[in-house]
Design an enzyme around this catalytic site. Sequence first.
Site, PDB file in Angstrom:
ATOM      1  N   LYS A 122      -2.894 -15.385   2.739  1.00  0.00           N
ATOM      2  CA  LYS A 122      -2.652 -15.510   4.027  1.00  0.00           C
ATOM      3  C   LYS A 122      -3.533 -14.669   4.957  1.00  0.00           C
ATOM      4  CE  LYS A 122       1.269 -13.145   6.533  1.00  0.00           C
ATOM      5  NZ  LYS A 122       2.368 -12.403   6.562  1.00  0.00           N
ATOM      6  N   GLU A 124     -10.536 -10.182  -4.126  1.00  0.00           N
ATOM      7  CA  GLU A 124     -10.303 -10.898  -5.243  1.00  0.00           C
ATOM      8  C   GLU A 124     -10.334 -12.444  -5.303  1.00  0.00           C
ATOM      9  OE1 GLU A 124      -8.287  -8.503  -4.421  1.00  0.00           O
ATOM     10  OE2 GLU A 124      -7.403  -7.427  -6.098  1.00  0.00           O
ATOM     11  N   GLY A 155       3.711 -12.324   2.436  1.00  0.00           N
ATOM     12  CA  GLY A 155       2.897 -12.898   1.259  1.00  0.00           C
ATOM     13  C   GLY A 155       4.043 -12.972  -0.023  1.00  0.00           C
ATOM     14  N   ARG A 156       4.875 -11.950  -0.358  1.00  0.00           N
ATOM     15  CA  ARG A 156       5.452 -11.852  -1.474  1.00  0.00           C
ATOM     16  C   ARG A 156       7.012 -12.874  -1.189  1.00  0.00           C
ATOM     17  NH1 ARG A 156       4.910  -7.103   0.647  1.00  0.00           N
ATOM     18  NH2 ARG A 156       6.606  -5.826   1.615  1.00  0.00           N
ATOM     19  N   GLU A 196       6.873  -3.628  -4.116  1.00  0.00           N
ATOM     20  CA  GLU A 196       6.010  -3.784  -2.934  1.00  0.00           C
ATOM     21  C   GLU A 196       6.918  -3.819  -1.614  1.00  0.00           C
ATOM     22  OE1 GLU A 196       2.938  -7.045  -1.329  1.00  0.00           O
ATOM     23  OE2 GLU A 196       1.958  -5.647  -2.698  1.00  0.00           O
ATOM     24  N   HIS A 232      12.725  -7.882 -29.735  1.00  0.00           N
ATOM     25  CA  HIS A 232      12.062  -7.446 -30.977  1.00  0.00           C
ATOM     26  C   HIS A 232      10.944  -6.514 -30.204  1.00  0.00           C
ATOM     27  CE1 HIS A 232      14.164 -10.154 -33.489  1.00  0.00           C
ATOM     28  NE2 HIS A 232      14.153 -10.966 -32.595  1.00  0.00           N
ATOM     29  N   LYS A 266      -8.239  -0.473  -1.885  1.00  0.00           N
ATOM     30  CA  LYS A 266      -8.955  -1.529  -1.479  1.00  0.00           C
ATOM     31  C   LYS A 266     -10.293  -1.000  -0.903  1.00  0.00           C
ATOM     32  CE  LYS A 266      -5.383  -4.981  -0.516  1.00  0.00           C
ATOM     33  NZ  LYS A 266      -4.802  -5.929   0.435  1.00  0.00           N
TER      34      LYS A 266
HETATM   35  O1  F6P Z   1      -1.262  -6.659  -2.668  1.00  0.00           O
HETATM   36  C1  F6P Z   1      -1.506  -6.486  -1.228  1.00  0.00           C
HETATM   37  C2  F6P Z   1      -1.259  -7.921  -0.613  1.00  0.00           C
HETATM   38  O2  F6P Z   1      -1.378  -7.676   0.703  1.00  0.00           O
HETATM   39  C3  F6P Z   1      -0.003  -8.575  -0.942  1.00  0.00           C
HETATM   40  O3  F6P Z   1       1.150  -8.425  -0.110  1.00  0.00           O
HETATM   41  C4  F6P Z   1      -0.183 -10.029  -0.856  1.00  0.00           C
HETATM   42  O4  F6P Z   1       0.660 -10.746  -1.368  1.00  0.00           O
HETATM   43  C5  F6P Z   1      -1.720 -10.110  -1.528  1.00  0.00           C
HETATM   44  O5  F6P Z   1      -2.345  -8.678  -1.075  1.00  0.00           O
HETATM   45  C6  F6P Z   1      -2.545 -11.424  -1.289  1.00  0.00           C
HETATM   46  O6  F6P Z   1      -2.799 -11.291   0.248  1.00  0.00           O
HETATM   47  P1  F6P Z   1      -3.384 -12.533   0.687  1.00  0.00           P
HETATM   48  O7  F6P Z   1      -2.552 -13.559   0.593  1.00  0.00           O
HETATM   49  O8  F6P Z   1      -3.651 -12.188   2.384  1.00  0.00           O
HETATM   50  O9  F6P Z   1      -4.718 -12.935  -0.070  1.00  0.00           O
END
Ligand code: F6P
Length: 541
Positions: A210, A216, A270-271, A355, A386, A503
């Site tokens: 987003k 990452e 995002g979620r 979250e 199990h 972060k």
């Molecule tokens: O974990 C933090 C967060 O901002 C989430 O809310 C989001 O889903 C994820 O990182 C990834 O964010 P982006 O879509 O901006 O890479």
Amino acid sequence: MTSMDITATSEWAALARHARELQAAGVDLAGLFETDPDRPGRCTSTAGELVIDWSRHLATDETVELLLALAERAGVAARIEAMLAGEPVNVTDGRAVLHTALRTPAGEAVVTGGVDVAPAIAAERERMGAFVRALCSGERRGATDLPIRTVVNIGIGGSQLGPAMAHEALAAFRSGDLECRFVSNVDPAALAAGLDGLDPAETLFIVVSKGFATAETLANARAARDWAAPVLGFEAAGRHFVAVTANRRRAVEFGIEPYDVFATWDWVGGRFSMGSAAGLAVMAAVGEENFAAMLAGMRTIDEHVAAGPAASVPTLLGLLSVWYRDFWGIQTRAVVPYSQRLRLFGVWLQQVIMESNGKRVRLDGSPVGCDTAEIVWGGPGTDSQHSFHQLLHQGTTVVPADFIVLARPDADVVGVAGAAERHEALVANCFAQAAALAFGSPTAEGDPHRELPGNRPSTVILAPALTPSVLGQLVALYEHQTAVQGAVWGINSFDQFGVELGKTLADGIAADLQAGTAPADTGHDPSTKSLLAHYRRLREL
Ligand code: F6P
């Protein structure tokens, strides 16, 4: 603006009193069923195609009345209506929360901030469809003119969990022409596994982020480009990347062609974004029609909620979780789908609930004064039986469980020899677990080791089959529960500032690691310096 302290209301006090009375009286599920033959029927609700049996909860009619009164006092209906109406309910970010707009039927306006966003959603959906059609027909090829055989989704959190879960859940609906993989972790092993056996000339990356700033995702996207560039050339490798983002500029700076950037928007968290272009890989795997059916399923539950948020099933389930969390001191909820292909459902749900509602202050910044989100965990049944069910049955911690089960086996295994019997065994195990948790065993010949105390609550969610629509209904059922919980607690379910500090610290530590700064010369806290020193020593071994 001052937030209401829900814990200071008479409705909260009434629930606290009621809980104490039930606890003192030793309320037990067996007794509730014995004295009320109508309980199974009365405590089974439907929402869309979902049948939700909530009869095995430590709750009476009075409990439900008091919980609904609490919801009314908290203004849950008004909060949900404001969310659905596109008001900026995410107050800390100053944003609307309109994932529900993604599943609005064509032609219906969705206005937020004076702008109808429906045309933009429809246009983006059309672009997604055109892209998927071009990919599957071979019209969109790689730089060396070979067809694309594999799509690798690079994204994390909401940019991966929902799509990966849906991709797995809808395995029976995949066309099979295109393989989809998901890479999220910055651990190099994740990308290595994601790229294993692939040819860059036949691989396309969807970078989903987003903000297009997630460390990452960017690290993995760069590494993927570095993997493709030596084979295809740097410029040509760019043709193998598309982006899904609300930050078009950053995606273009990364080297993605503007026409290959799919939009998502500030008002889609995002979620909650799997119905947006963040689901492009899912659409590529299952096709436009199935993707549309998933959205229609979500919409079914949105309509169920919109028809009367005060008494909807997600409201009830959200309130029951508040009941346990705040009036029974229960800390966790297990989510156990009796479906192999829903094995990632709980992982997706962890982000949605934890979250969203892992918060300690109300909208105005004042402390909540009560417990908020439960810890969500679980795994697929029957495997879970199990593994952790021993604790569910005889542990000292009471864990309300959500069981999800389908009436029919997955579409692609229906005809497999013995599938019907094995599916029935799956269903039987699900029902048996709910019964064993609720009613336990009679004192097993006086042997306390063998005794199951029972009286442990659960919900059983039964659906006809794992179709795209049912998946959408399940997703929306939990999304709305989450919003209801947050509305009761008076918190902002739609920000996530708690993840930012880690972060920033990681950036600083990574910079020191790369610069080779001696641990003692870094500005970190003593424990981090000590860890850095151990890390260096181990690296050098
Ligand atoms: O974990 C933090 C967060 O901002 C989430 O809310 C989001 O889903 C994820 O990182 C990834 O964010 P982006 O879509 O901006 O890479």
